[in-house]
Design an enzyme around this catalytic site. Structure first.
Site, PDB file in Angstrom:
ATOM      1  CD  GLU A 170      -3.081  -1.240   2.092  1.00 23.35           C
ATOM      2  OE1 GLU A 170      -3.138  -0.353   2.948  1.00 23.35           O
ATOM      3  OE2 GLU A 170      -3.946  -2.123   1.962  1.00 23.35           O
ATOM      4  CD  GLU A 227      -3.597  -6.216   2.980  1.00 23.96           C
ATOM      5  OE1 GLU A 227      -4.502  -5.449   3.389  1.00 23.96           O
ATOM      6  OE2 GLU A 227      -2.401  -6.057   3.237  1.00 23.96           O
TER       7      GLU A 227
END
Lengths: 508, 508, 508, 508
Positions: free
Chosen positions: A163, A282
């Site tokens: 991220e 995810e």
């Protein structure tokens, strides 16, 4: 009651890419040293069996991999310590769940800054010297190859960082710097062995369209032979915080699929990357480890719907996370605390665990063909004429409506056996039991055992007659709100024994 | 629906001798060498935990204990081989379930005849020479003392032979001969150590009044300081056979209790034996190992009633048997076959297993006081103010009637947590599932796992408010026919955590 | 002291067919139900790992496979019961050691006579009706295929009967009748699936030349497409019996090899069978289960020599037996009693166990090439330049002579690590310890543990310098009489750590 | 060769307080969450079995016990989280090794400063507010009582802090502040339950005479009813560091005993504390976790001598530490690294492990009386006339001298069995094997297995004849330098079996 009918005809084939077991998420690597973590993972692997595991913090300092010191000439000498890494990866390999490697975060002695994330203080700054980062990556991969064999290690996908589009996870969410990291790392890996498969950018849903576009442009411009693209997927609104906990609205799952499709389309717009694998490294409903939603039957039903569709645009999707040994917001005070895990601490399966188990059960045997898929049901057929299905009755806002599905399968005259496994708020709801018990912090072994007993699906069976004339066999299933059901249907082959008479016995 | 009300007031105490776990039955000793037998026993011990185990065939030839040969002078030399005995008794002692010793049957080389019983051919004739029998008993007991220690071995009760009142079990059901065997054996044992506890006559319900009377008269006349009396108890009529299987009517359980009381009265009519312990060393519904009844929920409910009352006239009562490795009528062809076991082969718990588990759960902790007992319910209270109970809805002939019991306990204002575990034909009925599957002979591991999953009680919970003004807390339980329910009630102590809000979560 | 030198040059390759792990023997199938049996087998499989297991009594009545009854029309109906068979074969398959099937002996209800063999009474008469025998074989094989899958089951070799050349094992050692049995069975099996591999005649060394010749002629004449030939191999003279035990002289092992070669030559003399696989489905020194020799270091060294040569003329050779749960001459009275097993009851490894372990260790990895073989040593080299070897100093009659072997391997300058594991009468001799303890019958758990501790090889290591100039590395090994040694030699790669100084530490 | 003779006469009794198993040390509590830690502890407990375990860091932040926050009114609210504590203490209690509690170090949120110790950063400053420290101690003890029961928890000794006489462990080694901490804590504990047993000052050998004197004076002056006194004991000189490792001279063990006696004398000089228990809550040779000495046979022999004498002046003595999961100087790079553990990572027993095992074996059964004790040997006799002993040949500086001890025991005519277990540099020296292997960092499973195989004592036996006339039985034992030997002697009771002739077998 919602009702629907599904009619499946002989030979019907429907698209359904069931990657339920490709990968599962985990808290940071260092937690994998824990016994309780290992027990939860073993529980999950025994029941479901994932092919890969992905988590943060491979290079965070509790793994103790990287150290350095100045030698007598003032040169900085790099050292690598694989003592803990071996313990972790040995345990994964032994359980048949090798890593989907995420390369991060930054060892303190290699970091350019001291910004950290989480209770466990993962350093999120770029390396001071890329050359040392690259060498560490290479040393680690070489060590893997030496210990586990090239054939094995080349099957482990590798993702660069996590991220980077969030300033919490990557200093200033600095896109240029991430691209540099990606390129450096990509080529460092390929130098070890060009057959390693490497991808990124592992972004989540913030400014994600721009990031995805720019990342693909960068790769294209730099002619990087990217192996796959990765991103994340969460489906809740911003949280309302009360005390330690956060409460969120579920978003429309179909809006979520549209977001994923957008990423898919960006990739496909580059001719050289068209059709490239996209991995969701995810996903979950809520993205915070303290939303009680995770522990509910509602979560299980919502996730079941996702499991039925995410293969449409993605190569894989990794639920975040398998268990509740997880310290991002600190050590939880209570067994149920809205953690990400499929199982609560103590290996208590949450309802969502069963959604994964049921979808995995659809593909056991490996010879199944999907014969029906719909907003609330998926049905597959095996090579020995068994039908297996999952039904879910998800809802974002409770309305009390049950779901009834009439199913008609191709069949003959004679008996069919139907077995169902039901997970709903009445049959399999450990969160309710724990709440009824008074929300205890420390479970006694009796309490733990009771919660585990309560967290099993209700198994039922019946026998129905096929209609030989019509060539069908009909049945109907009812699932209350937030419920998930697994079923199997097959021809009943009666064996019997000399004089054994079940009906006579049951008349009494 | 039958309905009843139970009102329990503070301080109420009711008689209830709960000896559910004193002893359990088993097929012959030689079967205890088997791995599958050991696994079933381990399963049962882990869940329930009995104090003793009693079975036939200690001296039958597959245990290979007794041999002899003629020496050069023509003298017959006795030899004892404890290789297999050690394997069996070690395993019992390790699992905390030492034997309630039954001395029998006759080794071939010691037997006066060749009459045998059962598929496994237990010799049921008296010894050729009592002196050799006595020596073998003494050698065996001395070996036990040496291997396990005197303190341990003296706690193992000893019973002489099995059902000598049946000509199948004791040649000609010869009463005089049995009394001789009893007396010889009794004094042989006491010679090893007078603290061994010895009893008989281990009769079953055929001509039992006369046998009991005569046995007591014999002991009285011979001034034998008997340690306890034993008999058996079965509660079905004669079987109707079809093929390999037998079908029987259940008799009225209260008639059965009257039979037991009669034995009790005979004993008590001898002043020197008044109050002497009476052990039921075998009981069950049907006395044949091929009546499908044993595997049903009906059996579980009927047995639950017996468990609530048998302590009234008996010191203990031993269910015949814990498991289904049992060869009296041959090796079973199918996993469910009406065997005596609490668990079917494969360690699949039958409904009756749960009746034992629930009655055992009443006494865990060991500080319970019975506060209510009735035709369908028993309730105990622990020292920390928890109430635990079992409810059963037994019926001899199916009538479809459910049972509702309203229970009022002493209480205060505030919340109470009620947890129930329900075993009935809908929630926990592996026999039905197996029948629905087509009554397969050889279970695949998936089928076995499914049957085990289906054989668990349904666990539910709720929270009720106590009535502070009346000093009571009220609840009601509903159990369908042939169902058995366990429940626990206790004050709900709310712990909670910073901002955790279960209700908010469940509104969605 | 005997001394010899072995010089191995770069690239040397020597013939050595190491089939140490192809198959191992076991007492009759029914014993495989026992827990102690299973524990011994697990111990052996974990340490050594055989591919197949072969034993008697598949159809003997304790397996309870065959029954029949007359129906109302007077027809005899065949029944098959696979309850125990599944327990046994499941356990084998689970441990990775599926059967080398021996078809025998005769179920009582199928037998033409009542002659039996052994304590456990295996019926050794031909079938009353071959059609029923054939049907039983077919039913059994079909059941295997259904339960374990065709692919798996087709890898299980099938042998017809056992030692029909002995009248104890086959009524009257009737050759004609055996050939009939063989042919009937052969074609019955091929009817189920022609890919099953079937062989015989499973003879032992009595009148074996004539039997082998006649069997091959029969097959040739009848044009039976035989898949392999089987025979047995024992290497002791007739026993001298004292009490329960038998004592025998070891015969010259090279005479034994000549016997095997004779069988090989007979087979090869038939053009259509030339080169056909010959399997030794039983071998050991003594052929009786009560010769103390089996438990000695002498046996281990003698067997080591056999293991080095039996692959020269045979496809495989199956040691009789893996463990000591074995009842042919009754249940043993003592843990050591001259049984066939590699491990004594209690899973105490005997010296011979280590001969098998060491030969198996030669082939772990699967990439070894034999570089030297001699009367007392075999050496292999792996693809990563490790040398592994076994040395044995066998002798038929104790003479006290030690053996010293100087070994010169191809090498470079620099250090080499040598690791040795030594099993001899001083380092690994549980029989002596047990005798010193007084030959106890029943072992306490402490005694068992002590015996196991004493039954491990002594592990030693040293570092030697290679001679860079000569391109060799030299070492010498010394093994006392009846000793067996395993060794490994490899280049020492020194890793070390920052300042770690082993030598400095050991100077103190 | 050193030689000595020990003559033991009938009825001889010698002082020997064998507290080898009272307590063992461990790295910080947080490491007890690790699987590898738990496996090492299980290994040690299965083999040796300690009664208590003592380690640092109960309140260090990785245990996450203490947190606080400001409420809306600005009050600081204390919170306790027992999630991890339960995992740790549950595991200890389950293995039968409850803690010897050491109260420390300081949670960050409670600390008055930020000085830390070790790689894992234990805060060593006094509490900001003693009231919060006291409350935390009380909350923790109350939680223990609730979870494990008062009876159990009252058996856990409690020690206040660790080595406050060192400025690294307690800010400025501030004696006044420690006395304050001690007194506050002492009374806080007694408030929970006066039956808790509390002690200090847990000092090590720096300025220890003054500290001990002052501590006792302080307690005396303040009339603190101290339950016991604690200190540490290490027996090496200052280290010479090379790279990561430290090398030290062993000091004279008798000098060490004198130091302990001095503490003993100080305590006894206070009339009110005379005879008060003194616990050595840490001891070892070297006090640094990176001295290769710990892994040697020399260490084992030296420690054996300590084990034979430390009970003379101490109530107990706790070896620092049971295993090598230990991070004080960082995570070790290699399996052998001079760590404190009795077992190396991978549960490889070091020679010192066997010293503990042997001394523990002296007291199994619990009925032993010491009959001889000397500089190199201790002998005990059990109630069934078995003699057991340990012999050690320790030396501070290698001189190559072996030790021979002639032992004469009371005896009769007839045979005696002698069993010995020998741990010396040739028979049981995994460090040497590892060094010979090249000192590898990451062990493959084969390497680990080999090291474990090599790390077992050599077990031998022989039979000697007693001298009936003199009433003695004589034997002699030889132990090379740095060796430790365990032996057992008992009358040989010959059982034998029908015709079994061991000698005949071994003549071949």
């Amino acid at each position: 009651m919602k009702t629907k009918s599904i009619r499946i005809s002989t030979g019907s084939v429907v698209d359904f890419k069931n990657q339920v077991d490709f990968c599962v998420g985990t808290g940071r690597m260092g937690l994998a040293l824990q016994k309780e973590y290992q027990e939860q993972l073993k529980y999950v692997q025994n029941a479901i069996g994932f092919k890969h595991i992905r988590g943060h913090g491979l290079f965070t300092d509790d793994m103790a991999i990287y150290h350095n010191y100045e030698d007598e000439n003032g040169n900085l000498i790099d050292e690598y310590n694989f003592t803990y890494l071996d313990l972790v990866i040995d345990s994964y390999v032994e359980m048949g769940i090798p890593p989907f490697l995420e390369l991060g975060f930054m060892p303190k002695h290699m970091a350019s800054g001291d910004q950290t994330i989480f209770y466990w203080k993962g350093n999120v700054t770029p390396p001071k010297e890329y050359i040392r980062w690259n060498k560490m990556i290479q040393a680690t991969l070489k060590h893997f190859v030496e210990r586990y064999g090239e054939e094995e290690v080349l099957t482990w996908p590798i993702e660069v960082w996590n991220e980077p589009n969030l300033p919490g996870f990557w200093k200033d969410a600095d896109m240029e710097e991430y691209f540099k990291l990606f390129k450096e790392t990509f080529y460092a890996i390929k130098e070890v062995n060009p057959k390693f498969r490497v991808g990124g950018p592992a972004i989540c849903g913030v400014d994600d369209v721009r990031w995805m576009q720019c990342f693909m442009e960068f790769c294209s411009k730099e002619k990087i032979p990217l192996d796959f693209v990765t991103r994340h997927h969460y489906t809740t609104e911003f949280p309302d915080h009360t005390g330690h906990y956060g409460y969120q609205e579920l978003s429309d799952p179909d809006d979520g699929f549209a977001v994923l499709q957008k990423s898919r389309d960006i990739i496909d717009s580059f001719p050289e990357y068209k059709g490239l694998e996209m991995h969701i490294t995810e996903f979950n409903t809520s993205y915070i480890p303290n939303n009680p939603l995770h522990d509910t039957n509602q979560n299980a039903a919502y996730i079941a719907y996702l499991l039925s569709k995410m293969g449409d645009m993605n190569e894989s999707y990794s639920y975040w996370t398998f268990g509740d040994i997880f310290e991002e917001f600190g050590v939880p005070y209570t067994p149920f605390h809205g953690g990400f895990g499929m199982v609560a601490n103590g290996s208590i399966p949450k309802p969502t665990f069963w959604s994964f188990k049921f979808f995995k059960d659809l593909k056991r045997g490996g010879d199944e063909v999907c014969v029906a898929r719909d907003r609330n049901i998926v049905v597959v057929k095996t090579s020995d004429d068994k039908y297996k299905g999952v039904i879910w009755n998800d809802s974002r806002v409770r309305n009390g409506e049950a779901l009834k599905i009439d199913v008609e399968l191709p069949g003959q005259g004679g008996e069919y056996t139907i077995v169902t496994k039901l997970v709903d708020e009445d049959t399999c709801n450990p969160l309710k039991l724990w709440a009824d018990m008074g929300e205890p912090h420390s479970l006694s072994s009796e309490q733990k055992e009771l919660l585990i007993e309560s967290a099993k699906p209700l198994v039922c069976s019946k026998v129905v007659e096929g209609d030989g004339a019509k060539g069908t066999v009909s049945m109907s299933f009812e699932v209350q709100e937030h419920g998930v059901m697994y079923f199997e249907v097959q021809k009943r082959v009666f064996e019997g024994d000399r004089g054994y008479d079940y009906k006579r016995t049951m008349q009494k």
